[in-house]
Design a protein around this motif. Structure first.
Motif, PDB file in Angstrom:
ATOM      1  N   ASP A  12       3.282  61.696  25.596  1.00  0.00           N
ATOM      2  CA  ASP A  12       3.767  62.133  24.201  1.00  0.00           C
ATOM      3  C   ASP A  12       5.306  61.821  23.788  1.00  0.00           C
ATOM      4  OD1 ASP A  12       3.060  64.258  22.281  1.00  0.00           O
ATOM      5  OD2 ASP A  12       4.795  65.154  22.787  1.00  0.00           O
ATOM      6  N   ILE A  13       5.644  61.846  22.600  1.00  0.00           N
ATOM      7  CA  ILE A  13       7.000  61.552  22.356  1.00  0.00           C
ATOM      8  C   ILE A  13       7.329  62.632  20.976  1.00  0.00           C
ATOM      9  CG2 ILE A  13       6.745  59.247  22.478  1.00  0.00           C
ATOM     10  CD1 ILE A  13       7.463  59.755  19.049  1.00  0.00           C
ATOM     11  N   GLU A  14       8.805  62.739  20.895  1.00  0.00           N
ATOM     12  CA  GLU A  14       9.308  63.715  19.858  1.00  0.00           C
ATOM     13  C   GLU A  14      10.054  62.717  19.207  1.00  0.00           C
ATOM     14  OE1 GLU A  14       7.881  66.575  19.381  1.00  0.00           O
ATOM     15  OE2 GLU A  14       6.854  66.617  20.996  1.00  0.00           O
ATOM     16  N   ILE A  28      10.494  61.298  25.409  1.00  0.00           N
ATOM     17  CA  ILE A  28       9.212  60.746  25.941  1.00  0.00           C
ATOM     18  C   ILE A  28       8.861  61.756  27.196  1.00  0.00           C
ATOM     19  CG2 ILE A  28       8.062  58.810  27.129  1.00  0.00           C
ATOM     20  CD1 ILE A  28      10.587  56.803  26.236  1.00  0.00           C
ATOM     21  N   GLY A  29       7.665  61.904  27.068  1.00  0.00           N
ATOM     22  CA  GLY A  29       6.916  62.769  28.410  1.00  0.00           C
ATOM     23  C   GLY A  29       5.685  61.992  28.848  1.00  0.00           C
ATOM     24  N   ALA A  30       5.533  61.943  30.017  1.00  0.00           N
ATOM     25  CA  ALA A  30       4.325  61.036  30.366  1.00  0.00           C
ATOM     26  C   ALA A  30       3.730  61.756  31.937  1.00  0.00           C
ATOM     27  CB  ALA A  30       4.533  59.541  30.474  1.00  0.00           C
ATOM     28  N   CYS A  31       2.604  61.795  31.994  1.00  0.00           N
ATOM     29  CA  CYS A  31       2.065  62.047  33.304  1.00  0.00           C
ATOM     30  C   CYS A  31       0.829  61.401  33.578  1.00  0.00           C
ATOM     31  CB  CYS A  31       2.018  63.582  33.452  1.00  0.00           C
ATOM     32  SG  CYS A  31       0.620  64.426  32.204  1.00  0.00           S
ATOM     33  N   THR A  38       3.100  64.226  38.642  1.00  0.00           N
ATOM     34  CA  THR A  38       3.432  62.903  38.804  1.00  0.00           C
ATOM     35  C   THR A  38       3.807  62.697  37.404  1.00  0.00           C
ATOM     36  OG1 THR A  38       2.224  62.252  40.726  1.00  0.00           O
ATOM     37  CG2 THR A  38       3.045  60.487  39.333  1.00  0.00           C
ATOM     38  N   SER A  39       5.002  62.908  36.864  1.00  0.00           N
ATOM     39  CA  SER A  39       5.554  62.836  35.544  1.00  0.00           C
ATOM     40  C   SER A  39       7.098  62.198  35.221  1.00  0.00           C
ATOM     41  CB  SER A  39       5.546  64.229  34.997  1.00  0.00           C
ATOM     42  OG  SER A  39       6.500  64.890  35.773  1.00  0.00           O
ATOM     43  N   PHE A  40       7.127  61.917  34.067  1.00  0.00           N
ATOM     44  CA  PHE A  40       8.163  61.026  33.480  1.00  0.00           C
ATOM     45  C   PHE A  40       8.676  61.916  32.330  1.00  0.00           C
ATOM     46  CE2 PHE A  40      10.368  58.504  30.824  1.00  0.00           C
ATOM     47  CZ  PHE A  40      11.288  57.579  31.660  1.00  0.00           C
ATOM     48  N   TYR A  41      10.143  61.905  31.994  1.00  0.00           N
ATOM     49  CA  TYR A  41      10.636  62.763  31.103  1.00  0.00           C
ATOM     50  C   TYR A  41      11.965  62.080  30.840  1.00  0.00           C
ATOM     51  CZ  TYR A  41      12.567  65.888  27.529  1.00  0.00           C
ATOM     52  OH  TYR A  41      13.361  66.203  26.455  1.00  0.00           O
ATOM     53  N   GLU A  42      12.436  61.718  29.760  1.00  0.00           N
ATOM     54  CA  GLU A  42      13.686  61.112  29.061  1.00  0.00           C
ATOM     55  C   GLU A  42      14.057  61.479  27.895  1.00  0.00           C
ATOM     56  OE1 GLU A  42      16.859  60.129  30.488  1.00  0.00           O
ATOM     57  OE2 GLU A  42      15.527  59.126  31.842  1.00  0.00           O
ATOM     58  N   GLU A  43      15.301  61.596  27.538  1.00  0.00           N
ATOM     59  CA  GLU A  43      15.782  61.910  26.238  1.00  0.00           C
ATOM     60  C   GLU A  43      16.562  60.539  25.733  1.00  0.00           C
ATOM     61  OE1 GLU A  43      17.820  65.509  26.394  1.00  0.00           O
ATOM     62  OE2 GLU A  43      16.075  66.752  26.282  1.00  0.00           O
ATOM     63  N   LEU A  44      16.375  60.273  24.509  1.00  0.00           N
ATOM     64  CA  LEU A  44      17.091  58.945  24.148  1.00  0.00           C
ATOM     65  C   LEU A  44      18.106  59.432  23.147  1.00  0.00           C
ATOM     66  CD1 LEU A  44      13.859  58.473  24.677  1.00  0.00           C
ATOM     67  CD2 LEU A  44      14.285  56.127  24.043  1.00  0.00           C
ATOM     68  N   LYS A  45      19.245  58.253  22.886  1.00  0.00           N
ATOM     69  CA  LYS A  45      19.979  58.410  21.874  1.00  0.00           C
ATOM     70  C   LYS A  45      19.360  57.824  20.748  1.00  0.00           C
ATOM     71  CE  LYS A  45      24.270  57.392  24.492  1.00  0.00           C
ATOM     72  NZ  LYS A  45      24.763  58.970  24.060  1.00  0.00           N
ATOM     73  N   PRO A  46      19.515  58.602  19.487  1.00  0.00           N
ATOM     74  CA  PRO A  46      19.007  57.993  18.277  1.00  0.00           C
ATOM     75  C   PRO A  46      19.459  56.312  17.870  1.00  0.00           C
ATOM     76  CG  PRO A  46      20.071  60.172  17.863  1.00  0.00           C
ATOM     77  CD  PRO A  46      20.563  59.699  19.323  1.00  0.00           C
ATOM     78  N   ALA A 161       8.063  67.011  24.939  1.00  0.00           N
ATOM     79  CA  ALA A 161       7.218  65.823  25.107  1.00  0.00           C
ATOM     80  C   ALA A 161       6.637  66.105  26.481  1.00  0.00           C
ATOM     81  CB  ALA A 161       8.226  64.706  25.235  1.00  0.00           C
ATOM     82  N   LEU A 162       7.283  66.374  27.644  1.00  0.00           N
ATOM     83  CA  LEU A 162       6.390  66.299  29.031  1.00  0.00           C
ATOM     84  C   LEU A 162       5.658  67.634  28.938  1.00  0.00           C
ATOM     85  CD1 LEU A 162       6.031  65.396  31.871  1.00  0.00           C
ATOM     86  CD2 LEU A 162       7.873  66.535  32.442  1.00  0.00           C
ATOM     87  N   ASP A 163       5.827  68.844  28.326  1.00  0.00           N
ATOM     88  CA  ASP A 163       4.862  69.876  28.356  1.00  0.00           C
ATOM     89  C   ASP A 163       3.635  69.317  27.516  1.00  0.00           C
ATOM     90  OD1 ASP A 163       6.711  71.422  29.279  1.00  0.00           O
ATOM     91  OD2 ASP A 163       7.366  72.502  27.529  1.00  0.00           O
TER      92      ASP A 163
END
Length: 183
Positions: A12-14, A28-31, A38-46, A161-163
């Protein structure tokens, strides 16, 4: 129903708006579908200053937050690719999304722009379409608010995104179980 040669990753993304690169992917959230811890989460610069106020309201944080705290997109996408590769080992990663067309567009564009390739290749699984096919319902009935509770797990979609990746993984699993039980 799950293949031993494939691994399903709920993603999922926002974003700040509907399409890349005019708008930015902000998180980005992923599992793994059958192992949501077993998951991944990251926030990105615009990558753009453009945003839709309603998109930012859904995200719940202002663009300035992501400009200050987000990772450079190249670093974030390489980190995501490394997580996918280490998580999937020899299995083929399969992108699973709730309204996959939206999330996929950003993930695919960002991978092709900031990395050497998209590890998911070219074909995501859309949970909404899957549900529509199994239930024989109308498209309007595939909204998360209209999917019957028996297909939902205890986790709720919150627009984090991770939720949301974890909640939609539970929906996907339950739809697949329902499909197996109907056989």
């Amino acid at each position: 129903m799950m293949s031993k040669a494939e691994i399903y990753l709920s993603v999922d993304i926002e974003a700040s708006g509907p399409v890349p690169p005019e708008y930015s992917m902000l998180s980005i959230g992923a599992c793994i579908v059958d192992d949501i811890e077993t998951s991944f989460y990251e926030e990105l610069k615009p990558i753009s200053e453009r945003f839709l106020p309603k998109a930012i309201k859904v995200v719940g944080k202002p663009m300035e937050y992501f400009a200050e705290h987000g990772k450079d997109p190249k670093i974030a996408m390489e980190k995501f690719k490394t997580w996918i590769e280490s998580t999937t080992a020899e299995k083929t990663p399969i992108f699973v999304g709730f309204n996959a067309a939206f999330d996929w567009a950003f993930i695919n564009w960002y991978f092709h722009t900031y990395s050497d390739k998209n590890p998911f290749d070219i074909a995501p699984i859309d949970i909404k379409s899957l549900f529509m096919g199994f239930e024989g319902c109308h498209w309007k009935d595939t909204r998360s608010s209209r999917i019957p509770d028996r297909f939902k797990g205890p986790l709720k979609q919150t627009h984090h995104a991770l939720d949301d990746a974890k909640a939609q993984a539970q929906i996907f699993e339950r739809i697949l179980k329902h499909a197996q039980d109907r056989r």
